[in-house]
Motif scaffolding. Structure first.
Motif, PDB file in Angstrom:
ATOM      1  N   SER A 103      43.368  32.314  41.902  1.00  0.00           N
ATOM      2  CA  SER A 103      43.177  31.312  40.843  1.00  0.00           C
ATOM      3  C   SER A 103      42.115  30.282  41.210  1.00  0.00           C
ATOM      4  CB  SER A 103      44.502  30.604  40.547  1.00  0.00           C
ATOM      5  OG  SER A 103      44.821  29.649  41.542  1.00  0.00           O
ATOM      6  N   LYS A 104      41.772  30.175  42.483  1.00  0.00           N
ATOM      7  CA  LYS A 104      40.791  29.192  42.932  1.00  0.00           C
ATOM      8  C   LYS A 104      39.368  29.740  42.967  1.00  0.00           C
ATOM      9  CE  LYS A 104      43.965  26.519  45.875  1.00  0.00           C
ATOM     10  NZ  LYS A 104      43.655  25.170  45.342  1.00  0.00           N
ATOM     11  N   CYS A 105      39.190  31.027  42.638  1.00  0.00           N
ATOM     12  CA  CYS A 105      37.851  31.624  42.652  1.00  0.00           C
ATOM     13  C   CYS A 105      37.013  31.098  41.488  1.00  0.00           C
ATOM     14  CB  CYS A 105      37.959  33.148  42.585  1.00  0.00           C
ATOM     15  SG  CYS A 105      38.738  33.894  44.037  1.00  0.00           S
ATOM     16  N   ASN A 106      35.700  31.335  41.561  1.00  0.00           N
ATOM     17  CA  ASN A 106      34.798  30.880  40.497  1.00  0.00           C
ATOM     18  C   ASN A 106      34.864  31.766  39.263  1.00  0.00           C
ATOM     19  OD1 ASN A 106      33.367  30.267  43.332  1.00  0.00           O
ATOM     20  ND2 ASN A 106      32.885  28.626  41.882  1.00  0.00           N
ATOM     21  N   SER A 107      35.064  33.077  39.484  1.00  0.00           N
ATOM     22  CA  SER A 107      35.181  34.038  38.392  1.00  0.00           C
ATOM     23  C   SER A 107      36.179  35.104  38.822  1.00  0.00           C
ATOM     24  CB  SER A 107      33.820  34.687  38.076  1.00  0.00           C
ATOM     25  OG  SER A 107      32.885  33.735  37.610  1.00  0.00           O
TER      26      SER A 107
ATOM     27  N   PHE B 237      37.612  29.050  35.854  1.00  0.00           N
ATOM     28  CA  PHE B 237      36.838  30.282  35.908  1.00  0.00           C
ATOM     29  C   PHE B 237      35.594  30.166  35.030  1.00  0.00           C
ATOM     30  CE2 PHE B 237      40.929  32.862  36.710  1.00  0.00           C
ATOM     31  CZ  PHE B 237      40.737  32.822  38.084  1.00  0.00           C
ATOM     32  N   GLU B 238      34.451  30.518  35.599  1.00  0.00           N
ATOM     33  CA  GLU B 238      33.228  30.574  34.799  1.00  0.00           C
ATOM     34  C   GLU B 238      33.222  31.824  33.932  1.00  0.00           C
ATOM     35  OE1 GLU B 238      30.189  30.484  37.741  1.00  0.00           O
ATOM     36  OE2 GLU B 238      30.706  28.484  38.456  1.00  0.00           O
ATOM     37  N   ASN B 239      33.762  32.914  34.458  1.00  0.00           N
ATOM     38  CA  ASN B 239      33.806  34.182  33.738  1.00  0.00           C
ATOM     39  C   ASN B 239      35.093  34.921  34.090  1.00  0.00           C
ATOM     40  OD1 ASN B 239      30.833  34.403  32.688  1.00  0.00           O
ATOM     41  ND2 ASN B 239      30.648  33.893  34.858  1.00  0.00           N
ATOM     42  N   ILE B 240      35.612  35.686  33.132  1.00  0.00           N
ATOM     43  CA  ILE B 240      36.775  36.550  33.359  1.00  0.00           C
ATOM     44  C   ILE B 240      36.487  37.905  32.722  1.00  0.00           C
ATOM     45  CG2 ILE B 240      39.254  36.874  33.079  1.00  0.00           C
ATOM     46  CD1 ILE B 240      39.508  33.916  32.496  1.00  0.00           C
ATOM     47  N   TYR B 241      36.777  38.954  33.461  1.00  0.00           N
ATOM     48  CA  TYR B 241      36.661  40.310  32.916  1.00  0.00           C
ATOM     49  C   TYR B 241      37.959  41.055  33.212  1.00  0.00           C
ATOM     50  CZ  TYR B 241      34.909  45.008  31.927  1.00  0.00           C
ATOM     51  OH  TYR B 241      34.728  46.266  31.407  1.00  0.00           O
ATOM     52  N   TYR B 242      38.623  41.534  32.148  1.00  0.00           N
ATOM     53  CA  TYR B 242      39.821  42.362  32.300  1.00  0.00           C
ATOM     54  C   TYR B 242      39.502  43.806  31.926  1.00  0.00           C
ATOM     55  CZ  TYR B 242      43.397  38.799  33.094  1.00  0.00           C
ATOM     56  OH  TYR B 242      44.185  37.814  33.645  1.00  0.00           O
ATOM     57  N   PHE B 243      40.056  44.738  32.687  1.00  0.00           N
ATOM     58  CA  PHE B 243      40.023  46.147  32.299  1.00  0.00           C
ATOM     59  C   PHE B 243      41.154  46.366  31.297  1.00  0.00           C
ATOM     60  CE2 PHE B 243      38.263  46.028  36.593  1.00  0.00           C
ATOM     61  CZ  PHE B 243      37.110  46.776  36.441  1.00  0.00           C
TER      62      PHE B 243
ATOM     63  N   ASP C  33      39.204  49.630  24.311  1.00  0.00           N
ATOM     64  CA  ASP C  33      38.578  49.937  25.594  1.00  0.00           C
ATOM     65  C   ASP C  33      38.246  48.655  26.326  1.00  0.00           C
ATOM     66  OD1 ASP C  33      38.692  52.635  25.092  1.00  0.00           O
ATOM     67  OD2 ASP C  33      36.771  52.627  24.025  1.00  0.00           O
ATOM     68  N   ASN C  34      37.498  48.815  27.471  1.00  0.00           N
ATOM     69  CA  ASN C  34      37.131  47.643  28.290  1.00  0.00           C
ATOM     70  C   ASN C  34      36.586  46.509  27.444  1.00  0.00           C
ATOM     71  OD1 ASN C  34      37.733  49.360  30.314  1.00  0.00           O
ATOM     72  ND2 ASN C  34      35.727  49.325  31.281  1.00  0.00           N
ATOM     73  N   ASN C  35      36.947  45.312  27.803  1.00  0.00           N
ATOM     74  CA  ASN C  35      36.479  44.174  27.032  1.00  0.00           C
ATOM     75  C   ASN C  35      36.383  42.952  27.921  1.00  0.00           C
ATOM     76  OD1 ASN C  35      35.780  42.714  24.694  1.00  0.00           O
ATOM     77  ND2 ASN C  35      37.856  41.950  24.509  1.00  0.00           N
ATOM     78  N   THR C  36      35.345  42.168  27.717  1.00  0.00           N
ATOM     79  CA  THR C  36      35.197  40.926  28.456  1.00  0.00           C
ATOM     80  C   THR C  36      35.753  39.779  27.626  1.00  0.00           C
ATOM     81  OG1 THR C  36      33.170  41.772  29.443  1.00  0.00           O
ATOM     82  CG2 THR C  36      33.523  39.383  29.546  1.00  0.00           C
ATOM     83  N   ARG C  37      36.642  38.971  28.196  1.00  0.00           N
ATOM     84  CA  ARG C  37      37.221  37.859  27.442  1.00  0.00           C
ATOM     85  C   ARG C  37      36.209  36.762  27.214  1.00  0.00           C
ATOM     86  NH1 ARG C  37      43.484  36.773  29.197  1.00  0.00           N
ATOM     87  NH2 ARG C  37      44.222  38.879  28.881  1.00  0.00           N
ATOM     88  N   LYS C  38      35.464  36.433  28.260  1.00  0.00           N
ATOM     89  CA  LYS C  38      34.391  35.460  28.055  1.00  0.00           C
ATOM     90  C   LYS C  38      33.340  35.690  29.113  1.00  0.00           C
ATOM     91  CE  LYS C  38      36.000  31.542  30.829  1.00  0.00           C
ATOM     92  NZ  LYS C  38      36.410  30.129  30.814  1.00  0.00           N
ATOM     93  N   GLY C  39      32.174  35.181  28.878  1.00  0.00           N
ATOM     94  CA  GLY C  39      31.097  35.392  29.855  1.00  0.00           C
ATOM     95  C   GLY C  39      30.489  36.737  29.676  1.00  0.00           C
TER      96      GLY C  39
END
Length: 325
Positions: A272-276, A302-308, A319-325
């Motif tokens: 949770s402390k990472c940048n992305s 988070f600057e960016n988040i990507y979930y599979f 399918d794959n989608n990026t929540r933001k960024g």
């Protein structure tokens, strides 16, 4: 909200028919209601709300339940008390059930009352296993014990750097078991995505490190081979890719129940402390995202988040989608 309305809402969210939920183990959970009891005459001016654990689940899943149940209890004027004293959990050693409250190895009780206060009390409500699934989280009920806090701070020393957090849930999640479990990517897909996002998200400022959270031995070795000294991780035992009983493997790893739970918790907080963050959909990544959004100032979010987002067992999502960024 009635049980029927909840099932309709859940079926819409999961994109399955209400009949499928009624035929699943989820319905057994919904049948379990709160129970009103009296175990004596003490504390007649108080109503204790005893929070039952999810006995076979990990620490983070139980923390989620406690946060929801604590919110519910406080909204009703009840005093929440976590009962990992009379109920067995993964975090008990042999002969500890009925003698040690496993919750109190890691955290304080939400309102400082414990099961000894409850056992002879007049007004008691035992939570059902539905855990008021639609309640809000109450993070103020999660107070780390000094040892757990110290163990966490000792590890989290590298977050002055720009760090990409990666959560790969492997082992039993790779098997075609577990109704509604999110489908995880292959290790190769995860590595390719990490390399792509490092380039995409690191254009203005390069990442200094990758922090990997995984219990999967094969995934860990492949990430280490690919990223070398750039990879940061918490030292702990990892388990075979596709093992079918992670709980039994944990019991045989020679570490205490506290050590297994503490390392899981430290991994989630460090993530949770990472940048992305790049992650499969699982309890650890969901909780890391919640902590990041709820606890930190804007410059630490988070600057960016990507979930599979690959769907769940027995039905298909997008399918794959990026929540933001």
């Amino acid at each position: 909200m009635s049980k029927y309305d909840f099932i309709k809402k859940l079926s819409k969210k999961l994109q399955v028919s209400p009949e499928k939920i009624l035929d699943s183990p989820i319905n057994d959970i919904l049948q379990s209601k709160d129970k009103v009891l009296s175990w004596g005459n003490e504390n007649p001016d108080k109503i204790f709300y005893v929070i039952r654990p999810w006995s076979g689940e990990g620490l983070v899943r139980n923390v989620q339940s406690v946060m929801k149940e604590t919110y519910y209890a406080r909204s009703k004027g009840y005093i929440p008390v976590v009962d990992m004293y009379t109920y067995a959990t993964r975090y008990h050693e042999e002969n500890e059930v009925g003698n040690i409250n496993a919750w109190e190895k890691f955290f304080e009780q939400p309102d400082r009352y414990n099961m000894k206060d409850v056992l002879n009390s007049k007004n008691i409500i035992i939570s059902g296993l539905s855990h008021h699934l639609l309640s809000k989280f109450e993070f103020n009920g999660i107070i780390m014990k000094p040892k757990l806090k110290e163990d966490l701070y000792k590890f989290c020393t590298f977050f002055h750097k720009k760090v990409l957090g990666v959560c790969y849930r492997g082992t039993d999640y790779n098997l075609d078991i577990g109704l509604f479990h999110p489908i995880q990517p292959t290790v190769n897909t995860a590595i390719k995505t990490v390399k792509k996002k490092i380039e995409e998200w690191g254009r203005d400022q390069k990442f200094d490190a990758i922090f990997l959270v995984t219990e999967d031995e094969m995934a860990f070795n492949m990430f280490k081979e690919e990223f070398g000294d750039m990879l940061y991780y918490l030292e702990h035992e990892r388990f075979p890719h596709g093992c079918d009983n992670l709980i039994e493997h944990e019991k045989r790893n020679g570490q205490s129940a506290y050590e297994n739970g503490a390392k899981y918790w430290i991994n989630v907080i460090a993530l949770s402390k990472c940048n992305s963050m790049i992650a499969g959909d699982c309890g650890a990544s969901n909780m890391a995202e919640y902590f990041n959004a709820s606890l930190y100032e804007n410059d630490k979010k988070f600057e960016n988040i990507y979930y599979f987002e690959l769907g769940r067992r027995y039905y298909k999502l997008k399918d794959n989608n990026t929540r933001k960024g």
